[in-house]
Design a protein around this motif. Structure first.
Motif, PDB file in Angstrom:
ATOM      1  N   SER A 247      18.606  47.628  38.201  1.00 65.59           N
ATOM      2  CA  SER A 247      18.021  48.959  38.368  1.00 65.59           C
ATOM      3  C   SER A 247      18.082  49.448  39.811  1.00 65.59           C
ATOM      4  CB  SER A 247      16.561  48.954  37.902  1.00 65.59           C
ATOM      5  OG  SER A 247      15.777  48.087  38.722  1.00 65.59           O
ATOM      6  N   GLY A 248      18.336  48.566  40.748  1.00 72.28           N
ATOM      7  CA  GLY A 248      18.339  48.949  42.151  1.00 72.28           C
ATOM      8  C   GLY A 248      19.600  49.672  42.565  1.00 72.28           C
ATOM      9  N   PRO A 249      19.606  50.284  43.750  1.00 68.27           N
ATOM     10  CA  PRO A 249      20.788  51.003  44.228  1.00 68.27           C
ATOM     11  C   PRO A 249      21.959  50.056  44.452  1.00 68.27           C
ATOM     12  CG  PRO A 249      19.175  50.757  45.986  1.00 68.27           C
ATOM     13  CD  PRO A 249      18.499  50.301  44.734  1.00 68.27           C
ATOM     14  N   ILE A 250      23.167  50.576  44.270  1.00 68.19           N
ATOM     15  CA  ILE A 250      24.378  49.784  44.495  1.00 68.19           C
ATOM     16  C   ILE A 250      24.680  49.774  45.992  1.00 68.19           C
ATOM     17  CG2 ILE A 250      26.858  49.653  44.070  1.00 68.19           C
ATOM     18  CD1 ILE A 250      26.366  50.903  41.348  1.00 68.19           C
ATOM     19  N   VAL A 251      24.787  48.584  46.565  1.00 67.90           N
ATOM     20  CA  VAL A 251      25.057  48.456  47.998  1.00 67.90           C
ATOM     21  C   VAL A 251      26.391  47.778  48.281  1.00 67.90           C
ATOM     22  CG1 VAL A 251      22.621  48.463  48.632  1.00 67.90           C
ATOM     23  CG2 VAL A 251      23.756  46.290  48.104  1.00 67.90           C
ATOM     24  N   GLY A 252      27.075  47.312  47.243  1.00 68.64           N
ATOM     25  CA  GLY A 252      28.378  46.676  47.424  1.00 68.64           C
ATOM     26  C   GLY A 252      29.188  46.773  46.148  1.00 68.64           C
ATOM     27  N   ALA A 253      30.526  46.840  46.278  1.00 68.95           N
ATOM     28  CA  ALA A 253      31.380  46.932  45.095  1.00 68.95           C
ATOM     29  C   ALA A 253      32.799  46.516  45.457  1.00 68.95           C
ATOM     30  CB  ALA A 253      31.378  48.354  44.530  1.00 68.95           C
ATOM     31  N   GLY A 254      33.516  45.977  44.470  1.00 65.83           N
ATOM     32  CA  GLY A 254      34.898  45.577  44.712  1.00 65.83           C
ATOM     33  C   GLY A 254      35.562  45.058  43.453  1.00 65.83           C
ATOM     34  N   ASN A 255      36.871  44.842  43.535  1.00 64.62           N
ATOM     35  CA  ASN A 255      37.678  44.320  42.431  1.00 64.62           C
ATOM     36  C   ASN A 255      38.406  43.057  42.858  1.00 64.62           C
ATOM     37  OD1 ASN A 255      37.172  46.482  40.565  1.00 64.62           O
ATOM     38  ND2 ASN A 255      38.612  47.746  41.719  1.00 64.62           N
ATOM     39  N   GLY A 256      38.787  42.250  41.877  1.00 63.42           N
ATOM     40  CA  GLY A 256      39.560  41.048  42.163  1.00 63.42           C
ATOM     41  C   GLY A 256      40.159  40.487  40.895  1.00 63.42           C
ATOM     42  N   GLN A 257      40.855  39.371  41.020  1.00 55.03           N
ATOM     43  CA  GLN A 257      41.450  38.688  39.879  1.00 55.03           C
ATOM     44  C   GLN A 257      41.652  37.222  40.240  1.00 55.03           C
ATOM     45  OE1 GLN A 257      43.336  41.648  40.987  1.00 55.03           O
ATOM     46  NE2 GLN A 257      43.890  40.385  42.741  1.00 55.03           N
ATOM     47  N   PRO A 258      41.796  36.373  39.227  1.00 53.45           N
ATOM     48  CA  PRO A 258      42.068  34.964  39.530  1.00 53.45           C
ATOM     49  C   PRO A 258      43.391  34.809  40.265  1.00 53.45           C
ATOM     50  CG  PRO A 258      41.403  35.262  37.236  1.00 53.45           C
ATOM     51  CD  PRO A 258      41.661  36.623  37.792  1.00 53.45           C
ATOM     52  N   ASP A 259      43.581  33.645  40.844  1.00 56.70           N
ATOM     53  CA  ASP A 259      44.834  33.359  41.528  1.00 56.70           C
ATOM     54  C   ASP A 259      46.010  33.548  40.575  1.00 56.70           C
ATOM     55  OD1 ASP A 259      46.068  32.004  44.073  1.00 56.70           O
ATOM     56  OD2 ASP A 259      46.978  30.984  42.349  1.00 56.70           O
ATOM     57  N   TYR A 260      47.155  33.935  41.139  1.00 51.98           N
ATOM     58  CA  TYR A 260      48.332  34.240  40.331  1.00 51.98           C
ATOM     59  C   TYR A 260      48.772  33.052  39.479  1.00 51.98           C
ATOM     60  CZ  TYR A 260      53.030  35.821  39.106  1.00 51.98           C
ATOM     61  OH  TYR A 260      54.158  36.182  38.419  1.00 51.98           O
ATOM     62  N   SER A 261      48.405  31.847  39.882  1.00 53.06           N
ATOM     63  CA  SER A 261      48.808  30.663  39.116  1.00 53.06           C
ATOM     64  C   SER A 261      48.161  30.628  37.738  1.00 53.06           C
ATOM     65  CB  SER A 261      48.464  29.387  39.892  1.00 53.06           C
ATOM     66  OG  SER A 261      47.068  29.318  40.138  1.00 53.06           O
ATOM     67  N   PHE A 262      47.061  31.380  37.566  1.00 48.15           N
ATOM     68  CA  PHE A 262      46.385  31.423  36.260  1.00 48.15           C
ATOM     69  C   PHE A 262      46.882  32.645  35.479  1.00 48.15           C
ATOM     70  CE2 PHE A 262      43.357  29.266  39.106  1.00 48.15           C
ATOM     71  CZ  PHE A 262      43.194  28.070  38.427  1.00 48.15           C
ATOM     72  N   GLN A 263      48.128  32.606  35.056  1.00 48.16           N
ATOM     73  CA  GLN A 263      48.686  33.744  34.333  1.00 48.16           C
ATOM     74  C   GLN A 263      48.200  33.801  32.892  1.00 48.16           C
ATOM     75  OE1 GLN A 263      52.894  34.535  34.878  1.00 48.16           O
ATOM     76  NE2 GLN A 263      52.962  33.226  36.679  1.00 48.16           N
ATOM     77  N   GLN A 264      47.793  32.670  32.355  1.00 53.15           N
ATOM     78  CA  GLN A 264      47.292  32.612  30.986  1.00 53.15           C
ATOM     79  C   GLN A 264      46.100  31.674  30.954  1.00 53.15           C
ATOM     80  OE1 GLN A 264      50.193  32.309  27.766  1.00 53.15           O
ATOM     81  NE2 GLN A 264      48.953  30.718  26.791  1.00 53.15           N
ATOM     82  N   ILE A 265      44.984  32.152  30.393  1.00 58.84           N
ATOM     83  CA  ILE A 265      43.752  31.366  30.361  1.00 58.84           C
ATOM     84  C   ILE A 265      43.414  31.076  28.905  1.00 58.84           C
ATOM     85  CG2 ILE A 265      41.310  31.324  30.980  1.00 58.84           C
ATOM     86  CD1 ILE A 265      41.971  33.197  33.283  1.00 58.84           C
ATOM     87  N   THR A 266      43.266  29.815  28.591  1.00 57.66           N
ATOM     88  CA  THR A 266      43.032  29.387  27.214  1.00 57.66           C
ATOM     89  C   THR A 266      41.548  29.158  26.960  1.00 57.66           C
ATOM     90  OG1 THR A 266      43.398  27.081  27.856  1.00 57.66           O
ATOM     91  CG2 THR A 266      45.306  28.331  27.078  1.00 57.66           C
ATOM     92  N   THR A 267      41.207  28.938  25.706  1.00 56.74           N
ATOM     93  CA  THR A 267      39.816  28.735  25.313  1.00 56.74           C
ATOM     94  C   THR A 267      39.213  27.539  26.042  1.00 56.74           C
ATOM     95  OG1 THR A 267      40.287  29.631  23.123  1.00 56.74           O
ATOM     96  CG2 THR A 267      38.281  28.325  23.360  1.00 56.74           C
ATOM     97  N   GLY A 268      38.043  27.755  26.651  1.00 50.65           N
ATOM     98  CA  GLY A 268      37.342  26.691  27.361  1.00 50.65           C
ATOM     99  C   GLY A 268      37.790  26.489  28.793  1.00 50.65           C
ATOM    100  N   GLN A 269      38.832  27.174  29.228  1.00 51.60           N
ATOM    101  CA  GLN A 269      39.334  26.996  30.588  1.00 51.60           C
ATOM    102  C   GLN A 269      38.464  27.761  31.584  1.00 51.60           C
ATOM    103  OE1 GLN A 269      43.419  28.139  31.079  1.00 51.60           O
ATOM    104  NE2 GLN A 269      43.509  27.514  33.236  1.00 51.60           N
ATOM    105  N   THR A 270      38.182  27.125  32.738  1.00 48.37           N
ATOM    106  CA  THR A 270      37.389  27.733  33.804  1.00 48.37           C
ATOM    107  C   THR A 270      38.271  27.975  35.023  1.00 48.37           C
ATOM    108  OG1 THR A 270      35.358  26.647  33.051  1.00 48.37           O
ATOM    109  CG2 THR A 270      35.391  27.455  35.317  1.00 48.37           C
ATOM    110  N   VAL A 271      38.156  29.174  35.604  1.00 48.04           N
ATOM    111  CA  VAL A 271      38.952  29.517  36.787  1.00 48.04           C
ATOM    112  C   VAL A 271      38.032  30.088  37.859  1.00 48.04           C
ATOM    113  CG1 VAL A 271      41.044  29.950  35.450  1.00 48.04           C
ATOM    114  CG2 VAL A 271      39.461  31.829  35.904  1.00 48.04           C
TER     115      VAL A 271
END
Length: 309
Positions: A247-271
């Motif tokens: 509910s508080g004001p937004i003070v930071g924001a950004g975008n990202g993605q996993p490292d390029y080596s993780f092109q496909q993520i399967t069930t149960g995989q953590t990155v």
């Protein structure tokens, strides 16, 4: 003036046909004058004036237009074509927040800028697939930047999630506000069952780390996919609220993605992921820069697409 010109023209034509003299000529003139008077009266009664009618401003899929039409007095105005927005067009849900970190450039100031907002799909049945949107940034009454419209949103039926747009192209003028426009098309409405269920992403170990010597703070987290089909094109959007909840004001924001080596993520995989965010740095009580105080709450949205055979 148009009606007067027409009446005088009729008088001239009719009187020009008189060539007799004497009583007969005078009688013909009087008869012609009476005829002209009758024609003028008939013309005045049949001539229809126009009254301008203003059609109220309407909005269609983020585009506004105001039209002015004219309809003959005493006649009904045709009903305008429907300007109802697309029934499932997404909408910005709440405020649009602009965060800008200034940095020195030769002769000017550059601004790393993030625009954060929440988008909602009002339909409980149809999904939205890659609908383009444009972000327009302003400073006071002046537009200082507009995106190319190639960014897109995807939403499952009834879904609402945060979106962050980033740009480093703004220089010279600090941005203070922004607006968002969507561009719907029938082909973008799809069966929601074919879209990835974003609730199947588990986010753990999220934290914010800042260094006062930099204008950005980093958000780190671990993502685990708990759905069935393998996922690709994974991305993460982060907003930070200055409060113990969202509910508080937004003070930071950004975008990202996993490292390029993780092109496909399967069930149960953590990155692991790390997102550099804009914002946080605020003016301190003595005029210097300081980081926000008090509790910070992270709101993280993970998007992905199923791997197709």
């Amino acid at each position: 003036m148009g009606r007067l010109a027409v009446s005088l023209g009729l008088s001239s034509v009719l009187l020009a046909g008189c060539s007799s003299s004497g009583n007969q000529s005078n009688q013909q003139v009087r008869d012609l004058q009476a005829t002209v008077a009758a024609l003028q009266k008939q013309l005045a009664q049949s001539t229809t004036s126009t009254t301008p009618l203003t059609v109220a401003s309407s909005t269609v899929a983020g585009q506004s237009a105001t039209a002015t039409a004219s309809a003959p007095r005493g006649q009904s105005t045709p009903t305008p074509a429907s300007t109802t927005p697309q029934p499932f067009a997404p909408a910005v849900d709440g405020d649009v927040t602009v965060l800008a970190n200034g940095y020195g450039l030769p002769g000017t100031t550059g601004y790393d800028t993030a625009v954060a907002f929440r988008v909602k799909n009002p339909s409980s049945q149809a999904g939205i697939l890659r609908m383009p949107c444009r972000v327009t940034v302003s400073s006071g009454p002046d537009v200082i930047f507009a995106s190319d419209g190639r960014d897109a949103v995807t939403l499952r039926p009834g879904e609402s999630h945060v979106v962050v747009y980033e740009t480093t192209a703004i220089k010279g003028t600090k941005p203070t506000a922004a607006s968002v426009q969507f561009y719907p098309a029938p082909s973008m409405y799809v069966d929601g069952k074919g879209l990835s269920d974003t609730t199947k992403w588990d986010v753990a170990n999220s934290r914010v780390t800042c260094d006062k010597s930099f204008i950005q703070c980093n958000v780190t987290a671990d993502l685990t996919w708990k759905g069935d089909a393998p996922q690709r094109n994974v991305s993460i959007s982060v907003v930070t609220h200055q409060a113990g909840d969202n509910s508080g004001p937004i003070v930071g924001a950004g975008n990202g993605q996993p490292d390029y080596s993780f092109q496909q993520i399967t069930t149960g995989q953590t990155v692991p992921v790390q997102v550099s965010t804009f914002g946080y740095v605020q003016n301190g009580p003595t005029g210097g820069l300081t980081l926000p105080s008090g509790p910070l709450t992270l709101e993280i949205y993970v998007a992905s697409e199923p791997v197709t055979p």
